[in-house]
Write an enzyme that holds these catalytic residues in place. Structure first.
Site, PDB file in Angstrom:
ATOM      1  N   HIS A 137       1.005  -1.152   0.021  1.00 50.68           N
ATOM      2  CA  HIS A 137       0.025   0.066  -0.066  1.00 50.68           C
ATOM      3  C   HIS A 137       0.891   1.160   0.051  1.00 50.68           C
ATOM      4  O   HIS A 137       1.485   1.510   0.953  1.00 50.68           O
ATOM      5  CB  HIS A 137      -0.911   0.121   1.153  1.00 50.68           C
ATOM      6  CG  HIS A 137      -1.732   1.349   1.384  1.00 50.68           C
ATOM      7  ND1 HIS A 137      -2.709   1.591   0.308  1.00 50.68           N
ATOM      8  CD2 HIS A 137      -1.937   2.234   2.172  1.00 50.68           C
ATOM      9  CE1 HIS A 137      -3.324   2.747   0.592  1.00 50.68           C
ATOM     10  NE2 HIS A 137      -2.873   3.165   1.824  1.00 50.68           N
ATOM     11  N   ASP A 139       0.710   5.337  -0.062  1.00 55.69           N
ATOM     12  CA  ASP A 139       0.046   6.468  -0.048  1.00 55.69           C
ATOM     13  C   ASP A 139       0.560   7.499  -0.922  1.00 55.69           C
ATOM     14  O   ASP A 139       1.913   7.624  -0.639  1.00 55.69           O
ATOM     15  CB  ASP A 139       0.242   6.939   1.481  1.00 55.69           C
ATOM     16  CG  ASP A 139      -0.753   5.992   2.361  1.00 55.69           C
ATOM     17  OD1 ASP A 139      -1.820   6.044   1.995  1.00 55.69           O
ATOM     18  OD2 ASP A 139      -0.197   5.431   3.363  1.00 55.69           O
ATOM     19  N   ASP A 251      -7.564   1.145   2.830  1.00 55.31           N
ATOM     20  CA  ASP A 251      -7.158   2.208   3.748  1.00 55.31           C
ATOM     21  C   ASP A 251      -8.238   3.439   3.824  1.00 55.31           C
ATOM     22  O   ASP A 251      -8.048   4.254   4.847  1.00 55.31           O
ATOM     23  CB  ASP A 251      -5.836   2.807   3.367  1.00 55.31           C
ATOM     24  CG  ASP A 251      -4.964   3.377   4.529  1.00 55.31           C
ATOM     25  OD1 ASP A 251      -5.258   2.876   5.808  1.00 55.31           O
ATOM     26  OD2 ASP A 251      -3.953   4.215   4.495  1.00 55.31           O
ATOM     27  N   ASP A 388       1.984  -1.153   4.422  1.00 57.19           N
ATOM     28  CA  ASP A 388       2.438   0.204   3.855  1.00 57.19           C
ATOM     29  C   ASP A 388       3.784   0.231   3.350  1.00 57.19           C
ATOM     30  O   ASP A 388       4.712  -0.411   4.086  1.00 57.19           O
ATOM     31  CB  ASP A 388       2.182   1.218   4.803  1.00 57.19           C
ATOM     32  CG  ASP A 388       0.871   1.599   5.208  1.00 57.19           C
ATOM     33  OD1 ASP A 388      -0.238   1.244   4.673  1.00 57.19           O
ATOM     34  OD2 ASP A 388       0.550   2.225   6.062  1.00 57.19           O
ATOM     35  N   HIS A 533      -6.976   9.456   0.041  1.00 64.05           N
ATOM     36  CA  HIS A 533      -7.455   9.381   1.474  1.00 64.05           C
ATOM     37  C   HIS A 533      -6.728   9.944   2.587  1.00 64.05           C
ATOM     38  O   HIS A 533      -7.082   9.788   3.904  1.00 64.05           O
ATOM     39  CB  HIS A 533      -8.093   8.052   1.869  1.00 64.05           C
ATOM     40  CG  HIS A 533      -6.702   6.835   1.801  1.00 64.05           C
ATOM     41  ND1 HIS A 533      -6.414   6.073   0.848  1.00 64.05           N
ATOM     42  CD2 HIS A 533      -5.711   6.698   2.813  1.00 64.05           C
ATOM     43  CE1 HIS A 533      -5.141   5.237   0.899  1.00 64.05           C
ATOM     44  NE2 HIS A 533      -5.003   5.829   2.235  1.00 64.05           N
TER      45      HIS A 533
END
Length: 1033
Positions: A137, A139, A251, A388, A533
């Site tokens: 993941h 971000d 998430d 992450d 997000h």
């Protein structure tokens, strides 16, 4: 059909007869279709006439005065919101919340769940089919900026992915964030790109969801959610030739059915979600309903259903995905092997898999797999493997894949264990699930509703981020509107107009279309990035938020004005006045008040086409509280999507109506610097009388002490401001960017040592009352306009709480609407969702996201609050509705951000308050409700204000003509969402995106808007635009 061969003279008569009959049949079918439409229209007109006649007779007998409102159900095309019977139509999440005790007992190893038991023979007939899905993941901004994350981690992950997946065809991985993937793609060479394509074709690498980011689902407007999805999907189609089939949203902090609708429309059939209230997860696990068909609340058919998999445990990391015991699962995260940078907090480290320990390790892991499997209805099991920014280092790839492959080989070599395990993708998993469904006849339950508000543990509700960083939330919507009308729509219209003007479908030779298209794409991607997000949510670190805002403002703003330069027709040069070019970005004819700052109070406005002088008002622009410059306001009639030209010229002294001002101030005498205006001060008995404003539709009274709204002519509506603090105990968690954890005292009234300065302005175009408090300036404005546009109150707050510590400012409306414990907020500006205020939940749990609208209603009235920005909303007591305006919090809330929220900025929030009568309405009503037509149009106009451009004053400018691209307004309930030039079409095609909005039928618009409302499913677009022809839709 193009390319058909010419018909030869030797065609047989039978073939000719067949073709003639076929054409005749086609004509008959068309006539039958038209006849059906006509019959429907006649039936609607008949029902409307009969209903109006009955209403008129009832009113004549009973003296009623609301005949037109009583005829609401006769509105053509109106669909009443009906109760959806839960017993026959699946699970309604509202009812689940009513049912759950929210008591949070200790569940043992699975703290938020329960002990899971099995006998061991459950898989004898149908072996457990396990898919381990590696993921990372990433971000696109959070603690670091997008570019910093990419340089430090993401590009290494993707480089290693290319090498490590190519080493063994059994290895697989999924990837979600196309923003990162596209940046990496631009840096790799042709050979590596071919390797990527082979991995995709082989099913080893799956691009899931396909969005530019993993979008927030609470604050984002559906325009931006869809736009980032289109941007990602077009990139995938262009570069890899693939369309995503499954969604991956692990998430976002809660989940909205609006996103599922968009995903299904984009061609996805399945999705995975994670951040759901832990009590809801527990309930769904007990009922074995973690996999379900997610249906829209307003949809009576399964057409838009999507298969959804809810992850059952606390997180998407490895300790919380293999099974219910994180201490065991952590031992199978081989990135945490002894000697590596990360470790297991349960203090039992992983072990490398060897011949000596493989049996013990395999059986320990199998036990977790089996326990997890018992939460689902099928023996097909999904187990994610990642976290992450995982797989940065080559050694992690080796550790995870080699150790798990040994375990899989052991499973597969021991059929008595009844498990078939392998690496997989989401498509692998869902294909196996659907095969099992088909083979066994297993049906999934149907679910309606949304998954807000999220709590991850205890009473830690994530309702704070609904409001955090309101400056950036307001910026997001402003940039979204700018991208839509000033870039997307005008760019598409510009290209079409040029081709029409030349007559040969080619552009003007000097027009830099490719350069401008690149700027347009950059603007799209900046806005798309901000839907992440941790961006629009306001949950990134301070420098990252600045980076988001700078990207959006610069790239979208750079492109905006270029679109205008080539679209307005030019005749000759003329320079005796200043020209205004007003663009109406909506699909509706509208009356709008245009405001421009002028250097003289003596000016008037002339319609450039007709030469008519427009009604205008000169007002003060106050540098709070008492110094003013001048502003010219006039009412413009703007056709849909038009560019209309007005001239502003000097006028004779005193010829333009000037607003009159009345001040009320306590304390030392106030000096007002506004010599050009009529200014008076309230004194004596009149200083204690209520302040009032009125127009043809609305009459309100405000407190003479504070200027805040006290009541209306028909219903009681009062405005209050309050503070929330946070918890104060030494060892208590406190509010932060994500969490709202108010103190036990609850909301406290906003107090002041002396009353605020109150200023009342009155003029022919608008009148308002402004209250200047220490932390905010509050204005209520009434427009003196004909039609429904004058029915609402405009409310604006300019907030500055930078002096405060751990405080949140709230605006509350106190009314006499008898709504009980039910109210409504919108989901992403796309649909309305009923909310129920539950006393068994803590205060912070009863706050919900409000992207653009909320309302209270009872059997006779509805009070709607329409917003230009997203924020948290609640209705804690009957008749009350409150919104959080800003939050300033000094500490981190222990969710990984590592800072509080202290970068507050002076921020303006904008609302319209609309009170409407209802007929035949229910108290609380069905779970499905819609905004009224008037509320839809008002919300549209708030979100998309006219754009005003002023020609330079120091040079001659061309005489400009109006530009009218639409032949007429669209129906009231049809919104032109976008006119998007497509990337893969050499800038020659556009995507026309229309949205038919459901509207409330319990009240008819009075006075009626100038647009009509659609009565049929079809929208005829062939003659909609003057500039171009729509070939395919």
């Amino acid at each position: 059909m193009q390319g058909a061969e010419p018909r030869h003279s030797w065609d047989t008569p039978a073939i000719q007869v067949d073709e003639d009959l076929s054409q005749l049949q086609h004509k008959i079918d068309r006539l039958e279709h038209l006849l059906k439409d006509n019959n429907q229209l006649v039936a609607m007109l008949r029902d409307s006439v009969l209903h109006n006649k009955a209403s008129w007779e009832t009113g004549r007998r009973g003296g009623g005065t609301n005949v037109s409102l009583d005829s609401a159900h006769g509105l053509p095309g109106c669909r009443l919101a009906e109760d959806i019977k839960d017993g026959t139509d699946g699970v309604q999440l509202l009812d689940v919340y009513d049912l759950l005790p929210f008591d949070n007992p200790d569940g043992g190893a699975w703290k938020q769940g329960f002990e899971i038991h099995y006998h061991g023979n459950e898989w004898d007939k149908q072996p457990l089919e396990l898919f381990l899905v590696p993921h990372s993941h990433n971000d696109p901004g959070w603690v670091k900026t997008f570019d910093s994350y990419y340089q430090d981690q993401t590009k290494h992950i993707l480089n290693n992915m290319l090498l490590k997946l190519s080493e063994d065809h059994r290895r697989k991985m999924i990837w979600a964030e196309i923003s990162y993937f596209s940046k990496w793609w631009n840096e790799i060479d042709k050979q590596k790109r071919e390797m990527v394509k082979r991995l995709v074709e082989a099913g080893q690498l799956e691009l899931v969801t396909g969005g530019w980011v993993m979008a927030d689902e609470a604050n984002s407007h559906y325009f931006a959610m869809l736009d980032q999805l289109i941007e990602g999907h077009q990139w995938l189609q262009k570069h890899l030739g693939v369309k995503p089939r499954s969604g991956w949203a692990v998430d976002p902090f809660g989940h909205s059915p609006s996103m599922t609708y968009l995903l299904k429309g984009a061609g996805l059939s399945n999705m995975v979600i994670q951040r759901i209230h832990y009590a809801v997860k527990k309930h769904f696990s007990q009922q074995q309903t973690l996999e379900f068909l997610w249906r829209q609340s307003w949809d009576s058919s399964p057409h838009n259903d999507i298969t959804c998999h809810m992850m059952p445990f606390y997180s998407y990391d490895v300790p919380h995905t293999c099974g219910p015991n994180p201490a065991v699962c952590c031992q199978f995260d081989f990135h945490r092997l002894p000697g590596r940078r990360v470790f297991c907090p349960w203090r039992i480290p992983p072990q490398p898999i060897t011949e000596q320990n493989i049996k013990e390790r395999a059986l320990l892991l199998l036990d977790q797999y089996r326990q997890k499997s018992r939460l689902f209805r099928s023996p097909v099991l999904l187990v994610p493997l990642g976290d992450d920014f995982r797989y940065v280092e080559s050694s992690e790839w080796d550790a995870q894949f080699s150790n798990y492959q040994k375990l899989f080989d052991y499973f597969n070599q021991h059929p008595e264990l009844h498990i078939k395990a392998r690496f997989g993708t989401l498509s692998d998993y869902f294909e196996a699930l659907h095969r099992h469904q088909k083979a066994t006849g297993m049906n999934l339950p149907t679910l309606r509703g949304d998954f807000f508000t999220y709590a991850d543990r205890d009473d830690h509700y994530w309702s704070g981020y609904f409001t955090s960083r309101p400056f950036y939330k307001r910026l997001d919507r402003a940039l979204e509107a700018t991208l839509r009308y000033s870039t997307e729509i005008l760019f598409s219209l510009t290209l079409a107009e040029m081709r029409r003007f030349r007559g040969d479908s080619r552009l003007v030779p000097d027009y830099p279309a490719p350069e401008h298209f690149r700027g347009l794409v950059a603007g799209r991607r900046s806005l798309a990035l901000f839907q992440h997000h941790d961006a629009v949510t306001g949950t990134a670190r301070d420098p990252v938020m600045v980076d988001y805002g700078t990207r959006g403002g610069v790239e979208i703003g750079y492109f905006t004005l270029h679109a205008f330069l080539f679209i307005v027709p030019v005749t000759k040069f003329y320079s005796c006045f200043r020209s205004l070019i007003i663009f109406n970005p909506t699909e509706q004819l509208r009356s709008s008040v245009i405001n421009i700052v002028v250097d003289s109070p003596d000016a008037h406005v002339v319609d450039a086409e007709t030469g008519h002088t427009l009604a205008a008002q000169i007002s003060a622009v106050w540098v709070e509280p008492s110094r003013a410059s001048t502003e010219l306001s006039f009412v413009a009639q703007l056709p849909p999507l038009s560019l209309v030209v007005y001239h502003v010229t000097k006028a004779s002294v005193g010829s333009t109506h000037r607003a009159r001002y009345t001040f009320r101030h306590h304390g030392n005498p106030l000096t007002i610097h506004a010599e050009q205006f009529d200014v008076s001060h309230l004194k004596g008995p009149e200083a204690s009388a209520p302040l009032s404003l009125s127009n043809k539709h609305v009459h309100i009274w405000s407190s003479p002490e504070t200027g805040l709204l006290q009541s209306g002519l028909v219903r009681q509506v009062q405005v209050q401001f309050l503070w929330y603090g946070t918890r104060t105990g030494m060892n208590q968690d406190k509010s932060g960017a994500y969490l709202f954890l108010p103190g036990e005292e609850g909301a406290q009234p906003y107090s002041f040592s002396e009353p605020p300065l109150v200023r009342v302005s009155r003029g022919p175009v608008f009148s308002d009352i402004t209250s200047c408090f220490q932390h905010f300036t509050h204005t209520v404005r009434l427009y003196h306009l004909d039609g429904y546009v004058g029915k609402s109150l405009e409310i604006s707050n300019t907030v500055d709480i930078r002096s405060e510590v751990n405080r949140e400012l709230v605006m509350r409306f106190v009314t006499d609407v008898a709504n009980g414990n039910r109210f409504y907020t919108d989901l992403n500006g796309f649909q309305m969702q009923q909310r129920r205020t539950l006393p068994k939940l803590p205060l912070q749990a009863n706050f919900y996201p409000m992207t653009s609208a909320s309302f209270l209603q009872d059997s006779s009235s509805r009070l709607s609050l329409l917003s230009a920005q997203s924020q948290a909303a609640a209705a804690l007591r009957p008749g009350e509705l409150e919104v959080v305006l800003d939050r300033r919090l000094q500490q981190d809330d222990n969710r990984g951000l590592g800072q509080g929220v202290t970068d507050n900025k002076l921020t303006r929030s904008l609302y319209h308050l609309l009170l409407e009568d209802r007929r035949s309405g229910k108290v609380g009503g069905a779970s499905v409700e819609h905004l009224s037509l008037v509320a839809h149009l008002t919300s549209l106009f708030i979100s998309h204000p006219p754009i005003t451009m002023v020609t330079p004053s120091n040079s001659q400018v061309p005489k400009l003509q109006p530009f009218l691209p639409l032949s007429s307004s669209l129906p009231c309930d049809i919104h032109l969402l976008n006119l998007r030039t497509l990337e893969d079409s050499q800038v020659r095609e556009v995507a026309l995106l229309l949205h038919r909005k459901g509207f409330d039928c319990s009240s008819a618009p009075e006075p009626a808007p100038s647009c009509t409302w659609s009565t049929h499913e079809e929208v005829h677009t062939t003659q909609l635009f003057f500039s171009f022809h729509l070939d395919t839709i």
